[in-house]
Structures are given as C-alpha cells and as structure tokens.
Design an enzyme around this catalytic site. Structure first.
Site, PDB file in Angstrom:
ATOM      1  N   HIS A 252       0.793  -1.227   0.000  1.00 18.37           N
ATOM      2  CA  HIS A 252       0.000   0.000   0.000  1.00 18.37           C
ATOM      3  C   HIS A 252       0.832   1.287   0.000  1.00 18.37           C
ATOM      4  O   HIS A 252       0.617   2.200  -0.804  1.00 18.37           O
ATOM      5  CB  HIS A 252      -0.906   0.032   1.231  1.00 18.37           C
ATOM      6  CG  HIS A 252      -1.685  -1.218   1.450  1.00 18.37           C
ATOM      7  ND1 HIS A 252      -2.858  -1.483   0.804  1.00 18.37           N
ATOM      8  CD2 HIS A 252      -1.449  -2.293   2.251  1.00 18.37           C
ATOM      9  CE1 HIS A 252      -3.340  -2.646   1.202  1.00 18.37           C
ATOM     10  NE2 HIS A 252      -2.492  -3.162   2.069  1.00 18.37           N
TER      11      HIS A 252
HETATM   12  C1  BDR Z   1      -2.260   0.445   5.640  1.00 19.49           C
HETATM   13  O1  BDR Z   1      -2.325  -0.268   6.877  1.00 19.49           O
HETATM   14  C2  BDR Z   1      -1.037  -0.594   7.316  1.00 19.49           C
HETATM   15  O2  BDR Z   1      -0.990  -1.866   7.904  1.00 19.49           O
HETATM   16  C3  BDR Z   1      -0.135  -0.470   6.129  1.00 19.49           C
HETATM   17  O3  BDR Z   1       1.172  -0.086   6.530  1.00 19.49           O
HETATM   18  C4  BDR Z   1      -0.792   0.587   5.274  1.00 19.49           C
HETATM   19  O4  BDR Z   1      -0.333   1.884   5.607  1.00 19.49           O
HETATM   20  C5  BDR Z   1      -3.091  -0.311   4.617  1.00 19.49           C
HETATM   21  O5  BDR Z   1      -4.425  -0.388   5.032  1.00 19.49           O
END
Ligand code: BDR
Ligand code: CA
Length: 310
Positions: free
Chosen positions: A244
């Site tokens: 992400h």
């Molecule tokens: C987000 O949640 C976190 O666990 C990841 O680092 C990312 O920023 C994705 O939903």
C-alpha cells in the site's frame, strides 16, 4: 535551470510496506526526515524501525521525530498479524548503534517546518494522529504544506471492517480533522481501491536482495515474511501482498500513473461504519481532495524497479 526539489517528509508507522516506501523514497533524493506514529506497532517500535531502515539504507543522519503514542481517542490497534509483533517481522537487529531520535515530538517538529515559507511535501502512510495535532494547532491546513498524499480509506471494501481501511480506522477522529481542511490545498488520497491492485510476490521480495550492502538481503527477508503472512491470512486470496504505502509514494512522485476523481470526503467516527470514508455532497461545503480510482499496475512496476535500480 531546474528549481530546487521540494523537501519531502514521511509521516509513518513502519510497518513493512512503510519501510519499503521509505527505502524507495530515499532514492528520490529529497527526503528531509521522518516522523513516526503508533499504528502497525507501538510508537517506540515504529520510531526505532524508521531509524533502523535509515541506518541500513545509508542515511542514518536524517531526523526521525517520534510522534503520538496513541490515537486521539481510540485505543492503539497494532497490526501484529500483518507486520509481526514489532512491525518488521522479527528482523529488528540493527547494523550498529542507532542515532537518537529528534529531540522534539513529531507534531512540534512538523509544526515548525510547516509554518515556514519553504514549501514541504508530506506523505502520510500511518494513522493520521500526528497530522491531526498539527492541523489542530494551525486551525486548518498548515501554510507551508505543499502536496499532501495520504495512504488511507477505501471507496470499495475495507480491510479492517467491511468498509473501513486500517489507517483511517485506527484513528478516525484524526482522519476527520485532516480531511476537513486538507482540500484547501493540493491533497491526494490513495486508498485500497488502488493499493490492493499492486501485489508483491515472493519473487519480487527476493529481488530486493539485489540492493546489496546491509540493506538488500535484510529487506528481502522482511518483505518475504510480509508476503508469507498475507498468504497465511488469505489462503484463497489473490497471490502476493499489497504494498500500500509504496503505491502512495508513487502517487506523489508519478501522479500520471493514476486516474483521479475530485471528491469532498469525511470520515465516519461513530457506529458500525466507524473509520469509513464518507462521500459528501457539494452542499456540505467541504473542499474536495483528489481520490485515486485506478492505477496503471505495469507502469507502477516499471517506475518502482527503475527507482531501485534493479
Ligand atoms: C495500511 O495499513 C497498514 O498496515 C499499512 O502499513 C498501510 O499503511 C493499509 O491499510
Ligand atoms: Ca503504514
């Protein structure tokens, strides 16, 4: 003559995909520092993890300011099943002594940087607690904040509840404070609608070893653990793990890889849809932000591997 690059601050909760985003951002040559926040792991862990990554990546001198130890009102929500007990899947050994964190808390450091006259870009890839404190201090969007890119939210399915994404769900009140004012300047919201399309396989993780030094093999190991954890959690899901926060970095550096839609947005703070994005009508009077609706996955891959020189 090319103008001077706008300095970039990363506000993050490393976390494996945050760590990969940090390594990738460093290759752009304009990272001026990192602020950390409780999220994927406890605040002490995320601050240490950021310093650990910088040390391994050969940038130990960059400031790392430790931020909020808990969300504005909610309890901390560590994501142990995704990132391991301390955020980097038990690969916390440092190559040597780590530099001490910046002597001010993150929100004060950010506040001073953002009240100046020099524009600063900000990439936020964790819960928005630090940023909310800064926005509350300025009673709105800080004057020197140029482009703000946030990894968070979803206009399709969530990843914590059926509709809520982790970063917004972990501190919805903070996210609402930030989204209420963010649209008064350039702001891009990069949510699961695009980030879950970019998936990293075991082969991709292994390729990171090519970065060499004390960074490459270590990063390959950490990201492999992240990909394997995703496979354990979703044995029937699509192959690989979503990276992400790296996609959010791409949205800052290469916005033409995305399709954008301008929308006024809020965040639900009560009831069963707590932490979800709330599309608002123009009558609500809130300035819109640019929301990423589609990503060129192949284009992302070309940008990413070129950026890392692999
Ligand atoms: C987000 O949640 C976190 O666990 C990841 O680092 C990312 O920023 C994705 O939903
Ligand atoms: Ca994150």
């Amino acid at each position: 003559m090319a103008g001077r690059a706008v300095p970039l601050i990363l506000d993050m909760d490393p976390g494996v995909d945050d760590a990969l985003a940090l390594v990738t951002a460093l290759r752009g040559g304009r990272v001026a520092g990192v602020s950390t926040v409780a999220g994927n792991a406890a605040a002490a862990d995320t601050c240490r993890n950021a310093r650990l990554v910088l040390a391994r990546a050969g940038s130990p001198g960059l400031p790392v300011a430790a931020g909020a130890e808990r969300p504005l009102f909610a309890d901390p929500l560590p994501a142990e099943a995704v990132h391991g007990p301390h955020g980097l899947w038990q690969a916390e050994e440092a190559p040597g002594p780590l530099p001490t964190p910046w002597p001010e808390p993150a929100w004060r450091w950010l506040g001073r940087l953002l009240e100046g006259t020099e524009p600063v870009d900000l990439l936020a890839t964790g819960p928005l607690t630090n940023l909310a404190r800064v926005f509350l201090w300025f009673d709105g969007r800080p004057p020197a904040l140029d482009t703000l890119v946030i990894m968070g939210g979803s206009l399709s399915a969530g990843n914590v509840t059926p509709t809520a994404e982790y970063n917004l769900y972990a501190d919805p009140e903070a996210a609402e404070v930030v989204l209420a004012a963010a649209g008064r300047g350039r702001t891009r919201l990069v949510g699961l609608d695009v980030t879950r399309r970019v998936r990293f396989t075991r082969g991709d993780a292994a390729r990171l070893a090519g970065l060499g030094g004390t960074l490459g093999p270590w990063l390959a190991e950490v990201v492999t653990a992240y990909v394997e954890a995703a496979a354990r959690r979703h044995p029937q899901g699509p192959p690989g793990a979503a990276i992400h926060d790296v996609v959010a970095l791409a949205a800052l550096e290469q916005p033409e890889l995305f399709e954008w839609e301008e929308r006024p947005l809020g965040v639900v703070t009560t009831g069963p849809w707590r932490g979800s994005l709330l599309p608002l009508p123009p009558e609500a009077g809130r300035a819109p932000v640019a929301v990423a609706r589609r990503v060129d996955v192949e284009g992302f891959g070309r940008w990413f591997w070129r950026r890392l020189g692999l």
